[in-house]
Design a protein around this motif. Structure first.
Motif, short mmCIF file in Angstrom:
data_model
loop_
_atom_site.label_atom_id
_atom_site.label_comp_id
_atom_site.label_asym_id
_atom_site.label_seq_id
_atom_site.Cartn_x
_atom_site.Cartn_y
_atom_site.Cartn_z
N PRO A 180 91.62 -14.80 -21.36
CA PRO A 180 91.82 -13.89 -22.49
C PRO A 180 90.73 -12.82 -22.56
CG PRO A 180 92.02 -16.18 -23.16
CD PRO A 180 91.45 -16.19 -21.79
N SER A 181 91.13 -11.62 -22.94
CA SER A 181 90.20 -10.51 -23.06
C SER A 181 90.46 -9.75 -24.35
CB SER A 181 90.37 -9.55 -21.87
OG SER A 181 89.75 -8.31 -22.12
N SER A 182 89.40 -9.53 -25.14
CA SER A 182 89.56 -8.73 -26.36
C SER A 182 89.89 -7.28 -26.02
CB SER A 182 88.30 -8.80 -27.21
OG SER A 182 87.19 -8.30 -26.49
N LEU A 183 89.58 -6.86 -24.80
CA LEU A 183 89.86 -5.49 -24.37
C LEU A 183 91.25 -5.35 -23.76
CD1 LEU A 183 86.48 -4.61 -22.61
CD2 LEU A 183 87.26 -3.83 -24.85
N ASN A 184 91.64 -6.31 -22.92
CA ASN A 184 92.85 -6.16 -22.12
C ASN A 184 93.96 -7.14 -22.44
OD1 ASN A 184 91.25 -4.26 -20.92
ND2 ASN A 184 91.24 -5.16 -18.89
N GLY A 185 93.73 -8.04 -23.39
CA GLY A 185 94.80 -8.94 -23.79
C GLY A 185 94.81 -10.26 -23.03
N LEU A 186 95.91 -10.97 -23.16
CA LEU A 186 96.03 -12.33 -22.63
C LEU A 186 96.52 -12.36 -21.19
CD1 LEU A 186 95.69 -15.30 -23.52
CD2 LEU A 186 98.09 -15.28 -24.20
N THR A 187 97.37 -11.42 -20.81
CA THR A 187 97.98 -11.46 -19.47
C THR A 187 97.62 -10.20 -18.67
OG1 THR A 187 100.04 -10.53 -20.38
CG2 THR A 187 99.88 -12.93 -20.23
N HIS A 188 96.37 -9.75 -18.82
CA HIS A 188 95.94 -8.54 -18.11
C HIS A 188 95.94 -8.74 -16.59
CE1 HIS A 188 91.98 -10.41 -17.27
NE2 HIS A 188 92.14 -10.97 -18.46
N ASN A 189 95.83 -10.00 -16.14
CA ASN A 189 95.76 -10.31 -14.71
C ASN A 189 97.05 -10.97 -14.24
OD1 ASN A 189 95.15 -12.58 -16.34
ND2 ASN A 189 94.22 -13.65 -14.62
N LEU A 190 98.15 -10.31 -14.50
CA LEU A 190 99.47 -10.89 -14.21
C LEU A 190 99.61 -11.36 -12.77
CD1 LEU A 190 102.02 -8.63 -16.12
CD2 LEU A 190 101.90 -11.12 -16.23
N GLU A 191 99.01 -10.62 -11.84
CA GLU A 191 99.17 -10.99 -10.44
C GLU A 191 98.51 -12.33 -10.11
OE1 GLU A 191 95.32 -8.73 -10.76
OE2 GLU A 191 97.36 -8.44 -11.51
N GLU A 192 97.53 -12.76 -10.93
CA GLU A 192 96.81 -14.01 -10.67
C GLU A 192 97.39 -15.20 -11.42
OE1 GLU A 192 92.30 -12.30 -9.98
OE2 GLU A 192 93.05 -12.45 -12.04
N ILE A 193 98.26 -14.96 -12.38
CA ILE A 193 98.82 -16.04 -13.20
C ILE A 193 99.88 -16.79 -12.40
CG2 ILE A 193 100.19 -16.54 -15.26
CD1 ILE A 193 98.76 -14.18 -16.61
N TYR A 194 99.86 -18.10 -12.51
CA TYR A 194 100.87 -18.90 -11.82
C TYR A 194 101.36 -20.03 -12.71
CZ TYR A 194 97.21 -22.42 -10.80
OH TYR A 194 96.22 -23.36 -10.90
N VAL A 195 102.46 -20.65 -12.30
CA VAL A 195 103.08 -21.73 -13.07
C VAL A 195 102.74 -23.07 -12.41
CG1 VAL A 195 105.24 -22.68 -13.95
CG2 VAL A 195 105.00 -20.21 -13.67
N GLU A 196 102.26 -23.98 -13.23
CA GLU A 196 101.98 -25.33 -12.75
C GLU A 196 102.92 -26.27 -13.49
OE1 GLU A 196 97.92 -27.19 -11.57
OE2 GLU A 196 98.27 -27.72 -13.68
N GLU A 197 104.06 -26.55 -12.89
CA GLU A 197 105.04 -27.42 -13.51
C GLU A 197 104.63 -28.88 -13.33
OE1 GLU A 197 107.36 -26.43 -15.31
OE2 GLU A 197 108.05 -24.45 -14.65
N LYS A 198 104.87 -29.69 -14.36
CA LYS A 198 104.56 -31.12 -14.27
C LYS A 198 105.68 -31.86 -13.58
CE LYS A 198 101.57 -31.28 -18.35
NZ LYS A 198 101.32 -31.89 -19.67
#
Length: 614
Positions: free
Chosen positions: A596-614
């Motif tokens: 999280p970033s107060s400047l750029n928001g929660l998903t500013h790094n969309l390319e790095e976000i991934y899904v970890e399914e259980k």
């Protein structure tokens, strides 16, 4: 501006940001039963990205933990959806956000320090004269269709689109210095030089603007006009869009959804040298209003949401047993305000834009002071934001490093407001209805954009507050694009509740709002033919403050000018600020690499976000 001055500015910015992150530690609910702490947002420090060259290709390498490929992230947008996918012709925030997903700029903003960092550019240098910028591009990176990204694309974008004034001219207008624009030239296939007429502090951040593929945009630019306005419209086939961002358009269903798919040619890789993004799809569901958005989040149809204050207590209570995590991103970088139409001129048919009777009220500073004093900001924070927010009195957001802290807040004061009205000859009849000195009943329309339930709630409360002064307020929420047309095209409105996005690092981004000939100078809008004619004395001073503020080369000098601009707005009240909410986001726990970033928001790094399914 030499390198020492540049270093000082960067250090000041960093120190200011770090200090601000220490200010708001707890955001108590109004009943003190629950709090969302700032520390909860700082789960991990963002590890950043670095340049790396592999087989002659200059990649940007993510330092975040390596994730899994596949899956999708579903988010949402309020309203009717984008009107275009052309990043150079966006007239609304939704269209801008949807198009900018697909087009990267030369630079970006670091989510923690706020410093400019390379994106399409491999590096940048500001020469000792403070006017020359050398941009080195990445070798070997490509557009989504496989064509190399080179200096020709950069020069074409800046010279033939932005500086030429094609499409939306907001960025161009913000960079005019002594009636001159910066210049751009190609040094070689991977090196570009920008030069400003004078040292110009805001310029470096403008290099985050999208870069266009010359081989795709060139024909549209040559044809110009109406053709360019319709270029990359929402009816364009996704396969015809050539992009540089992490995602490219896959599908658009009007009023339903926008679907993006991963760009296989993206230039950001992970530490295993695999090309990002991890996600296969990014989906924006188009929801009609904030209530519908909440319902979809609770039904599991969307994965991330920004919560209004009234919803936070409930979500905080159920968070431990839920599939989502709450994050406190601090005060909003945007601002909410009530604006008064000061336009007292006639159109080309010799008809007043605003009823001349109302013009006299709105032009009267005592009337505006009364309106300001009648608004119960604390009540709005308590009842609409559920205590998660702070009354706002300036055009700079509460987390701005340029915030003028000498401008004191004040409470609602109906008696004082009535005294101001009395000074200008307003009076009440026996039924408590307000009239002006000529016997005209004080009645006007108040607008906001329909579907934004927070602004609609503010509108209801403003209506009630002003009716305590005897005013008759006709509150009219209308469709967003119709509202924008009233504000900047027909000038046919009385008062409006709106919001503006902004940067806590650079006030010059608001130049188009505050300069007297700005395209968003909505409170006293002029046609292009009018230019700077018949401007009010304090409007002239605003022009002067923004001109001097952009040309000053140290933080201390710049802050003096930006302090004064805030003081002018505080005193003259063309825009009356309401409150600053704290941004609380929720996202499903299955998503990883969340920083999280107060400047750029929660998903500013969309390319790095991934899904970890259980």
């Amino acid at each position: 501006m030499n390198w020492r001055v540049i270093r000082v500015i960067v250090v000041i910015v960093l120190v200011a940001l770090l200090c601000k992150s220490c200010i708001v530690k707890d955001v108590p609910m109004k009943d003190n039963s629950v709090s969302v702490t700032k520390e909860e947002a700082q789960v991990q420090k963002y590890p950043g990205q670095k340049n790396i060259t592999i087989d002659g290709v200059d990649y940007l390498q993510s330092q975040a933990p390596v994730g899994k490929f596949g899956g999708e992230l579903i988010t949402s947008t309020i309203g009717q959806g984008p009107k275009t996918f052309n990043p150079f012709n966006c007239k609304d925030n939704i269209s801008a956000a949807m198009s900018e997903i697909m087009y990267d700029g030369l630079l970006s903003t670091h989510p923690v320090t706020g410093q400019p960092v390379p994106k399409l550019a491999k590096s940048y240098e500001i020469l000792p004269d403070g006017m020359t910028y050398i941009i080195k591009l990445r070798h070997g990176i490509k557009w989504s269709d496989g064509v190399p990204i080179t200096a020709d694309d950069v020069v074409f974008t800046w010279r033939d689109i932005i500086f030429a004034g094609i499409g939306d001219t907001s960025l161009r207008d913000s960079m005019v210095i002594d009636n001159k624009l910066p210049t751009v030239r190609k040094i070689d296939d991977y090196t570009v030089e920008f030069r400003t007429p004078k040292p110009y502090a805001p310029f470096i951040r403008s290099l985050s603007a999208s870069i266009a593929p010359k081989h795709v945009f060139q024909q549209a630019v040559k044809k110009g006009g109406v053709y360019f306005d319709s270029f990359l419209s929402t009816t364009t086939k996704p396969k015809d869009m050539v992009t540089s961002g992490a995602f490219k358009l896959k599908e658009y269903l009007p009023a339903q959804r926008v679907v993006y798919e991963r760009n296989p040619n993206y230039y950001i890789i992970n530490t295993k040298d695999q090309k990002l993004p991890y996600l296969d799809k990014l989906v924006y569901l188009i929801v009609g209003d904030l209530n519908n958005e909440i319902l979809k989040f609770e039904a599991g149809e969307i994965d991330v949401i920004a919560l209004q204050g009234a919803k936070v207590a409930r979500y905080k209570a159920i968070e431990p047993h839920s599939d989502f995590t709450l994050y406190n991103l601090g005060p909003a970088t945007s601002t909410m305000y009530l604006s008064v139409n000061l336009n007292d001129r006639k159109d080309d048919k010799n008809k007043y834009y605003v009823n001349p009777i109302k013009q006299k009220w709105f032009q009267d500073i005592n009337f505006r002071r009364a309106v300001d004093l009648a608004i119960d900001r604390k009540n709005m924070v308590f009842n609409i934001a559920n205590g998660i927010g702070t009354p706002l009195f300036t055009p700079e957001s509460l987390n701005s490093i340029y915030l003028n802290k000498n401008l004191k807040p004040f409470d609602r004061d109906i008696k004082k407001a009535e005294k101001y009205l009395k000074k200008s000859g307003f009076y009440k009849d026996k039924k408590g209805r307000l009239y002006d000195k000529d016997g005209n009943r004080v009645e006007f329309d108040l607008y906001t954009n329909a579907g934004n339930t927070e602004r609609e709630a503010i509108g209801v409360m403003v209506k009630q507050d002003l009716e305590d002064l005897g005013m008759k307020v006709n509150f009219k929420p209308i469709e967003f694009n119709s509202l924008v047309n009233k504000l900047v095209s027909t000038f046919d409105w009385d008062m409006v509740i709106m919001g503006l996005t902004g940067s806590p690092l650079e006030p010059n981004g608001g130049k188009n709002v505050w300069m007297s000939d700005g395209r968003l100078h909505m409170f006293n809008m002029r046609t292009p033919a009018e230019g700077k004619k018949n401007i009010l004395p304090w409007e002239k001073e605003l022009d002067d403050m923004f001109t001097k503020g952009a040309l000053a080369t140290t933080f201390e000098d710049r802050k003096k000018y930006y302090d004064r601009y805030q003081e002018i707005i505080y005193d003259e009240k063309p825009m009356i600020y309401i409150y600053s909410p704290v941004i609380i986001n929720a996202i499903r726990k299955k998503f990883k690499n969340i920083y999280p970033s107060s400047l750029n928001g929660l998903t500013h790094n969309l390319e790095e976000i991934y899904v970890e399914e259980k």
